[in-house]
Design a protein around this motif. Structure first.
Motif, mmCIF file in Angstrom:
data_model
loop_
_atom_site.group_PDB
_atom_site.id
_atom_site.type_symbol
_atom_site.label_atom_id
_atom_site.label_comp_id
_atom_site.label_asym_id
_atom_site.label_seq_id
_atom_site.Cartn_x
_atom_site.Cartn_y
_atom_site.Cartn_z
ATOM 1 N N ALA A 64 -34.205 67.842 64.277
ATOM 2 C CA ALA A 64 -34.945 66.607 63.997
ATOM 3 C C ALA A 64 -34.060 65.381 64.224
ATOM 4 N N LYS A 65 -32.797 65.467 63.789
ATOM 5 C CA LYS A 65 -31.867 64.345 63.970
ATOM 6 C C LYS A 65 -31.551 64.125 65.447
ATOM 7 N N GLN A 66 -31.421 65.236 66.206
ATOM 8 C CA GLN A 66 -31.161 65.119 67.630
ATOM 9 C C GLN A 66 -32.346 64.475 68.342
ATOM 10 N N ALA A 67 -33.558 64.890 67.971
ATOM 11 C CA ALA A 67 -34.766 64.306 68.568
ATOM 12 C C ALA A 67 -34.858 62.819 68.240
ATOM 13 N N TYR A 68 -34.488 62.456 67.007
ATOM 14 C CA TYR A 68 -34.521 61.051 66.604
ATOM 15 C C TYR A 68 -33.525 60.248 67.438
ATOM 16 N N ARG A 69 -32.307 60.799 67.613
ATOM 17 C CA ARG A 69 -31.282 60.076 68.377
ATOM 18 C C ARG A 69 -31.725 59.854 69.824
ATOM 19 N N GLU A 70 -32.339 60.872 70.414
ATOM 20 C CA GLU A 70 -32.789 60.748 71.803
ATOM 21 C C GLU A 70 -33.891 59.701 71.932
ATOM 22 N N LEU A 71 -34.829 59.690 70.985
ATOM 23 C CA LEU A 71 -35.910 58.708 71.014
ATOM 24 C C LEU A 71 -35.373 57.315 70.731
ATOM 25 N N ASP A 72 -34.378 57.210 69.852
ATOM 26 C CA ASP A 72 -33.768 55.927 69.544
ATOM 27 C C ASP A 72 -33.064 55.366 70.777
ATOM 28 N N GLU A 73 -32.397 56.242 71.526
ATOM 29 C CA GLU A 73 -31.709 55.825 72.749
ATOM 30 C C GLU A 73 -32.706 55.329 73.784
ATOM 31 N N LEU A 74 -33.821 56.047 73.944
ATOM 32 C CA LEU A 74 -34.859 55.625 74.882
ATOM 33 C C LEU A 74 -35.453 54.295 74.436
ATOM 34 N N SER A 75 -35.678 54.148 73.147
ATOM 35 C CA SER A 75 -36.242 52.918 72.594
ATOM 36 C C SER A 75 -35.352 51.724 72.900
ATOM 37 N N ASN A 76 -34.040 51.888 72.738
ATOM 38 C CA ASN A 76 -33.097 50.815 73.034
ATOM 39 C C ASN A 76 -33.087 50.471 74.517
ATOM 40 N N THR A 77 -33.186 51.493 75.354
ATOM 41 C CA THR A 77 -33.223 51.275 76.808
ATOM 42 C C THR A 77 -34.465 50.479 77.189
ATOM 43 N N VAL A 78 -35.585 50.807 76.573
ATOM 44 C CA VAL A 78 -36.851 50.108 76.844
ATOM 45 C C VAL A 78 -36.754 48.648 76.405
ATOM 46 N N ALA A 79 -36.149 48.398 75.238
ATOM 47 C CA ALA A 79 -36.011 47.016 74.750
ATOM 48 C C ALA A 79 -35.212 46.168 75.739
ATOM 49 N N THR A 80 -34.122 46.734 76.250
ATOM 50 C CA THR A 80 -33.295 46.020 77.233
ATOM 51 C C THR A 80 -34.079 45.764 78.516
ATOM 52 N N ALA A 81 -34.853 46.759 78.942
ATOM 53 C CA ALA A 81 -35.641 46.618 80.168
ATOM 54 C C ALA A 81 -36.725 45.551 80.014
ATOM 55 N N ILE A 82 -37.308 45.472 78.823
ATOM 56 C CA ILE A 82 -38.330 44.446 78.573
ATOM 57 C C ILE A 82 -37.720 43.055 78.674
ATOM 58 N N ARG A 83 -36.537 42.863 78.056
ATOM 59 C CA ARG A 83 -35.888 41.552 78.127
ATOM 60 C C ARG A 83 -35.464 41.221 79.557
ATOM 61 N N SER A 84 -35.053 42.212 80.312
ATOM 62 C CA SER A 84 -34.683 41.986 81.713
ATOM 63 C C SER A 84 -35.892 41.553 82.531
ATOM 64 N N LYS A 85 -37.027 42.180 82.260
ATOM 65 C CA LYS A 85 -38.268 41.829 82.969
ATOM 66 C C LYS A 85 -38.676 40.389 82.650
ATOM 67 N N LEU A 86 -38.559 40.002 81.375
ATOM 68 C CA LEU A 86 -38.898 38.631 80.986
ATOM 69 C C LEU A 86 -38.037 37.634 81.740
ATOM 70 N N SER A 87 -36.738 37.959 81.844
ATOM 71 C CA SER A 87 -35.801 37.067 82.541
ATOM 72 C C SER A 87 -36.147 36.956 84.025
ATOM 73 N N GLU A 88 -36.433 38.099 84.644
ATOM 74 C CA GLU A 88 -36.764 38.108 86.072
ATOM 75 C C GLU A 88 -38.074 37.366 86.353
ATOM 76 N N ASP A 89 -39.044 37.528 85.442
ATOM 77 C CA ASP A 89 -40.359 36.896 85.632
ATOM 78 C C ASP A 89 -40.394 35.444 85.180
ATOM 79 N N GLY A 90 -39.327 35.006 84.497
ATOM 80 C CA GLY A 90 -39.309 33.646 83.965
ATOM 81 C C GLY A 90 -40.294 33.472 82.829
ATOM 82 N N THR A 91 -40.538 34.569 82.090
ATOM 83 C CA THR A 91 -41.480 34.548 80.972
ATOM 84 C C THR A 91 -40.730 34.534 79.651
#
Length: 270
Positions: A32-59
């Protein structure tokens, strides 16, 4: 006599059963802890990608929030469409749904506006002293100097200063709330800001409390040496009182923690 003779065997079998049960429980907790860590890592990657998209789109982040949070909580369908459509990271719709549940945390079924803002926050850590200026123009009035170790929350950018070839971000200093523009790296390769500053490692066992008021707070749980904590909120006087609200990376439990007290260090910035 026969029954008496079977009692030691029954006891041995019970001991073995208890051990097997214990091993299974430990294995389930580990998985359960391993699954949580993997999902947490993906979640952080998605957050960074969202901010990158905002920057690229000027939004702006505010514009995205207005789109995703029509009322009090994030529109799940719009979030899944946004995340599964990101170009810098490959995320299926099912994974996007899992990320949304992860952001909600615990037994919560929806992601509030405040929770989403918290999720999309990005921080920078100052690794070499540099000026913070009033405007994006590097020649604008200097507000103050950022010192090594300070943490800033990203507000806008990054943008490129074409004239001198540097990248600039608008950020908020966690030390005193000053907002201004800072160069992330000079045109000769000198680095001033790096992403991060919001992860701490526990170097001495401490109490995670329910509120910032130590007098009225209740114990959430103990934080063990070696655990990693992600900062969710720097208190208004965090650099003086050294207290933060954070989430344990081990299991997602949240609460208030002391970074340093009377010169005694409990959490060390990564």
């Amino acid at each position: 006599k026969l029954i008496a003779g079977l009692q030691p065997l029954q006891s041995t079998l019970q001991d073995r059963t208890d051990k097997v049960t214990g091993h299974l429980a430990t294995a389930r907790q580990g998985a359960a802890k391993q699954a949580y860590r993997e999902l947490d890592e993906l979640s952080n990657t998605v957050a960074t990608a969202i901010r990158s998209k905002l920057s690229e789109d000027g939004t702006s982040l505010d514009a995205l929030i207005a789109q995703l949070v029509p009322e009090d909580s994030v529109d799940a369908e719009k979030f899944v469409d946004l995340v599964s459509g990101l170009k810098t990271v490959s995320v299926s719709k099912e994974q996007a749904k899992n990320v949304l549940e992860h952001i909600a945390g615990g037994s919560e079924k929806v992601v509030s506006k405040d929770r989403f803002v918290e999720y999309t926050r990005l921080y920078y850590k100052c690794v070499k002293g540099t000026p913070m200026s009033e405007e994006s123009d590097i020649k604008s009035k200097s507000l103050r100097r950022l010192e090594v170790g300070e943490v800033c929350e990203l507000l806008e950018g990054p943008i490129q200063e074409e004239e001198i070839g540097v990248q600039r971000v608008k950020c908020k200093a966690m030390l005193d709330g000053t907002c201004g523009w800072v160069t992330t790296a000079g045109n000769q390769g000198t680095v001033f800001l790096v992403p991060g500053g919001n992860l701490y490692t526990c170097v001495k066992e401490l109490d995670m409390l329910s509120t910032s008021d130590k007098e009225s707070a209740t114990l959430v749980r103990k934080v063990e040496k070696g655990e990693v904590v992600q900062v969710l909120e720097f208190s208004s006087a965090s650099m003086e009182t050294k207290r933060i609200r954070g989430r344990a990376k081990l299991d997602g439990v949240e609460g208030w923690m002391t970074v340093m007290d009377q010169g005694e260090l409990f959490l060390e910035q990564q």
